[in-house]
Design a protein around this motif. Sequence first.
Motif, mmCIF file in Angstrom:
data_model
loop_
_atom_site.group_PDB
_atom_site.id
_atom_site.type_symbol
_atom_site.label_atom_id
_atom_site.label_comp_id
_atom_site.label_asym_id
_atom_site.label_seq_id
_atom_site.Cartn_x
_atom_site.Cartn_y
_atom_site.Cartn_z
ATOM 1 N N ILE A 232 -4.208 -5.477 5.622
ATOM 2 C CA ILE A 232 -4.735 -6.251 4.646
ATOM 3 C C ILE A 232 -6.137 -6.821 4.791
ATOM 4 O O ILE A 232 -6.856 -7.288 4.091
ATOM 5 C CB ILE A 232 -3.920 -7.572 4.372
ATOM 6 N N GLY A 233 -6.528 -6.484 6.005
ATOM 7 C CA GLY A 233 -8.096 -6.689 6.323
ATOM 8 C C GLY A 233 -8.089 -6.440 7.853
ATOM 9 O O GLY A 233 -7.537 -6.019 8.610
ATOM 10 N N GLU A 234 -9.538 -7.135 8.225
ATOM 11 C CA GLU A 234 -9.772 -6.968 9.719
ATOM 12 C C GLU A 234 -10.374 -8.412 10.222
ATOM 13 O O GLU A 234 -10.897 -9.191 9.169
ATOM 14 C CB GLU A 234 -10.594 -5.875 9.949
ATOM 15 N N THR A 235 -10.601 -8.651 11.326
ATOM 16 C CA THR A 235 -10.955 -9.984 11.888
ATOM 17 C C THR A 235 -12.540 -10.027 11.646
ATOM 18 O O THR A 235 -13.255 -8.895 11.486
ATOM 19 C CB THR A 235 -10.452 -10.263 13.235
ATOM 20 N N THR A 236 -13.021 -11.259 11.793
ATOM 21 C CA THR A 236 -14.373 -11.521 11.568
ATOM 22 C C THR A 236 -15.501 -11.044 12.661
ATOM 23 O O THR A 236 -16.231 -10.254 12.567
ATOM 24 C CB THR A 236 -14.743 -13.067 11.226
ATOM 25 N N GLN A 237 -14.851 -11.269 13.788
ATOM 26 C CA GLN A 237 -16.019 -10.863 14.898
ATOM 27 C C GLN A 237 -15.608 -9.702 15.533
ATOM 28 O O GLN A 237 -16.497 -9.045 15.772
ATOM 29 C CB GLN A 237 -15.538 -11.808 15.927
ATOM 30 N N PHE A 238 -14.182 -9.133 15.750
ATOM 31 C CA PHE A 238 -13.987 -8.025 16.435
ATOM 32 C C PHE A 238 -13.467 -7.094 15.820
ATOM 33 O O PHE A 238 -13.083 -5.868 16.123
ATOM 34 C CB PHE A 238 -13.212 -8.469 17.876
ATOM 35 N N ARG A 239 -13.317 -6.989 14.332
ATOM 36 C CA ARG A 239 -12.839 -6.207 13.516
ATOM 37 C C ARG A 239 -11.194 -5.784 13.932
ATOM 38 O O ARG A 239 -11.173 -4.342 13.618
ATOM 39 C CB ARG A 239 -13.951 -5.092 13.237
ATOM 40 N N GLN A 240 -10.777 -6.458 14.392
ATOM 41 C CA GLN A 240 -9.184 -5.929 14.355
ATOM 42 C C GLN A 240 -8.506 -6.139 13.317
ATOM 43 O O GLN A 240 -8.528 -6.931 12.415
ATOM 44 C CB GLN A 240 -8.743 -6.886 15.720
ATOM 45 N N PRO A 241 -7.495 -5.113 13.273
ATOM 46 C CA PRO A 241 -6.928 -5.161 11.863
ATOM 47 C C PRO A 241 -5.753 -6.190 11.799
ATOM 48 O O PRO A 241 -5.232 -6.905 12.878
ATOM 49 C CB PRO A 241 -5.867 -3.949 12.054
ATOM 50 N N ILE A 242 -5.671 -6.832 10.487
ATOM 51 C CA ILE A 242 -4.832 -7.796 10.101
ATOM 52 C C ILE A 242 -3.900 -7.218 9.521
ATOM 53 O O ILE A 242 -4.006 -6.622 8.197
ATOM 54 C CB ILE A 242 -5.287 -8.748 9.386
ATOM 55 N N TYR A 243 -2.463 -7.294 10.014
ATOM 56 C CA TYR A 243 -1.475 -6.729 9.218
ATOM 57 C C TYR A 243 -0.349 -7.623 8.430
ATOM 58 O O TYR A 243 -0.187 -8.632 8.924
ATOM 59 C CB TYR A 243 -0.292 -5.844 10.189
ATOM 60 N N ALA A 244 0.087 -7.390 7.332
ATOM 61 C CA ALA A 244 1.141 -7.769 6.661
ATOM 62 C C ALA A 244 2.421 -6.620 6.948
ATOM 63 O O ALA A 244 2.194 -5.518 6.882
ATOM 64 C CB ALA A 244 0.818 -8.089 5.285
ATOM 65 N N PHE A 245 3.662 -7.230 6.686
ATOM 66 C CA PHE A 245 4.866 -6.413 6.721
ATOM 67 C C PHE A 245 5.513 -6.707 5.437
ATOM 68 O O PHE A 245 5.986 -8.089 5.329
ATOM 69 C CB PHE A 245 5.477 -6.750 7.931
ATOM 70 N N ARG A 246 5.901 -5.596 4.622
ATOM 71 C CA ARG A 246 6.578 -5.900 3.369
ATOM 72 C C ARG A 246 8.021 -5.504 3.727
ATOM 73 O O ARG A 246 8.349 -4.181 4.204
ATOM 74 C CB ARG A 246 6.225 -5.160 2.156
ATOM 75 N N LEU A 247 9.123 -6.364 3.155
ATOM 76 C CA LEU A 247 10.359 -6.029 3.676
ATOM 77 C C LEU A 247 11.103 -6.101 2.164
ATOM 78 O O LEU A 247 10.926 -7.192 1.304
ATOM 79 C CB LEU A 247 11.224 -7.186 4.616
ATOM 80 N N SER A 248 12.210 -5.327 1.803
ATOM 81 C CA SER A 248 13.158 -5.354 0.832
ATOM 82 C C SER A 248 14.332 -4.407 1.194
ATOM 83 O O SER A 248 13.995 -3.613 2.287
ATOM 84 C CB SER A 248 12.439 -5.018 -0.379
ATOM 85 N N ASN A 249 15.140 -4.133 0.163
ATOM 86 C CA ASN A 249 16.029 -2.985 0.529
ATOM 87 C C ASN A 249 15.541 -1.549 0.202
ATOM 88 O O ASN A 249 16.416 -0.753 0.550
ATOM 89 C CB ASN A 249 17.499 -3.372 -0.465
ATOM 90 N N ASP A 250 14.402 -1.675 -0.330
ATOM 91 C CA ASP A 250 13.869 -0.246 -0.481
ATOM 92 C C ASP A 250 12.349 -0.608 -0.709
ATOM 93 O O ASP A 250 11.758 -0.601 -1.673
ATOM 94 C CB ASP A 250 14.329 0.514 -1.604
ATOM 95 N N VAL A 251 11.525 -0.228 0.545
ATOM 96 C CA VAL A 251 10.077 -0.342 0.586
ATOM 97 C C VAL A 251 9.508 0.796 0.372
ATOM 98 O O VAL A 251 8.080 0.726 0.293
ATOM 99 C CB VAL A 251 9.748 -1.185 1.844
ATOM 100 N N THR A 252 10.224 2.071 0.018
ATOM 101 C CA THR A 252 9.595 3.069 -0.401
ATOM 102 C C THR A 252 8.673 2.821 -1.877
ATOM 103 O O THR A 252 8.087 3.698 -2.230
ATOM 104 C CB THR A 252 10.356 4.209 -0.552
ATOM 105 N N ARG A 253 8.991 1.994 -2.356
ATOM 106 C CA ARG A 253 8.210 1.565 -3.839
ATOM 107 C C ARG A 253 8.283 0.183 -4.038
ATOM 108 O O ARG A 253 9.026 -0.606 -3.608
ATOM 109 C CB ARG A 253 9.339 2.162 -5.013
ATOM 110 N N LEU A 254 7.071 -0.121 -4.682
ATOM 111 C CA LEU A 254 6.786 -1.518 -5.073
ATOM 112 C C LEU A 254 7.877 -1.999 -6.216
ATOM 113 O O LEU A 254 8.155 -1.334 -7.080
ATOM 114 C CB LEU A 254 5.525 -1.830 -5.721
ATOM 115 N N GLN A 255 8.650 -3.234 -6.155
ATOM 116 C CA GLN A 255 9.600 -3.524 -7.347
ATOM 117 C C GLN A 255 9.356 -4.648 -8.010
ATOM 118 O O GLN A 255 8.320 -5.449 -7.445
ATOM 119 C CB GLN A 255 11.076 -3.558 -6.629
#
Length: 233
Positions: A28-51
């Motif tokens: 979803i983005g990266e950190t201000t100073q060291f540009r490390q990735p900021i991750y989100a994780f999406r969970l559902s019974n079928d994450v292969t598609r947005l529902q």
Amino acid sequence: IYHRYDQIVRRADELAKAHPELITRLQIGETTQFRQPIYAFRLSNDVTRLQERPAVLFNGCHHSDEVMGAEIVVALMEKLVAGYGRDHEVTAWMNSLEIYLVPVVNVDGHNVVTSGHDPRWRKNLRDVNGDGVTGIYPEGVDVNRGYDFNWAMGGTDDPLKATYRGAHPFSEAENCAMRHLADTRQFLLSVSYHSQGEVIYYPWSWHGLPAPDDAVIKSIAADVAARIRTMNG
């Protein structure tokens, strides 16, 4: 022993590899100073598609020393994946919701804490005065004070204080990452875990002014509070 960020991401990736239909990773983005990735994780019974379902968000570690927030979000991740198809309640959640988890918002600061450099470091690692990182970390910004809603009413404009809110709303990449996520989905509910006090905060918390949906939020907060066991059981 608390998880480092790389351990959290690695564990999430293991779950996604074992259950690719239940959990997926999003940057979803990266950190201000060291540009490390900021991750989100999406969970559902079928994450292969947005529902087209109600979406809920859980996040931790706006303040990097409040590491219990990350641990709770990781535990929730484990519970949702392990419980799907086995636990009736978990299965119902996964079948009816889109669940987003951001275990660590303030990744740079979290690394300072979990690496043992400073267990009480609170802010991110922005070099506010531009003189470089002269020690382990620079002045930093309180990411929890960096959003635009009533920005001027929270925190301080002193970079040396623990609650420094930044130069302007969304000055920090961490806040922009969370805004980006919120722009992609209209969350029905958002829970942000902190580790200060046995308190449930809900909008609003200044001058006694109630939110437009105060009755609904207050009812939810009271229900959550009632479910938390006290130290003596």
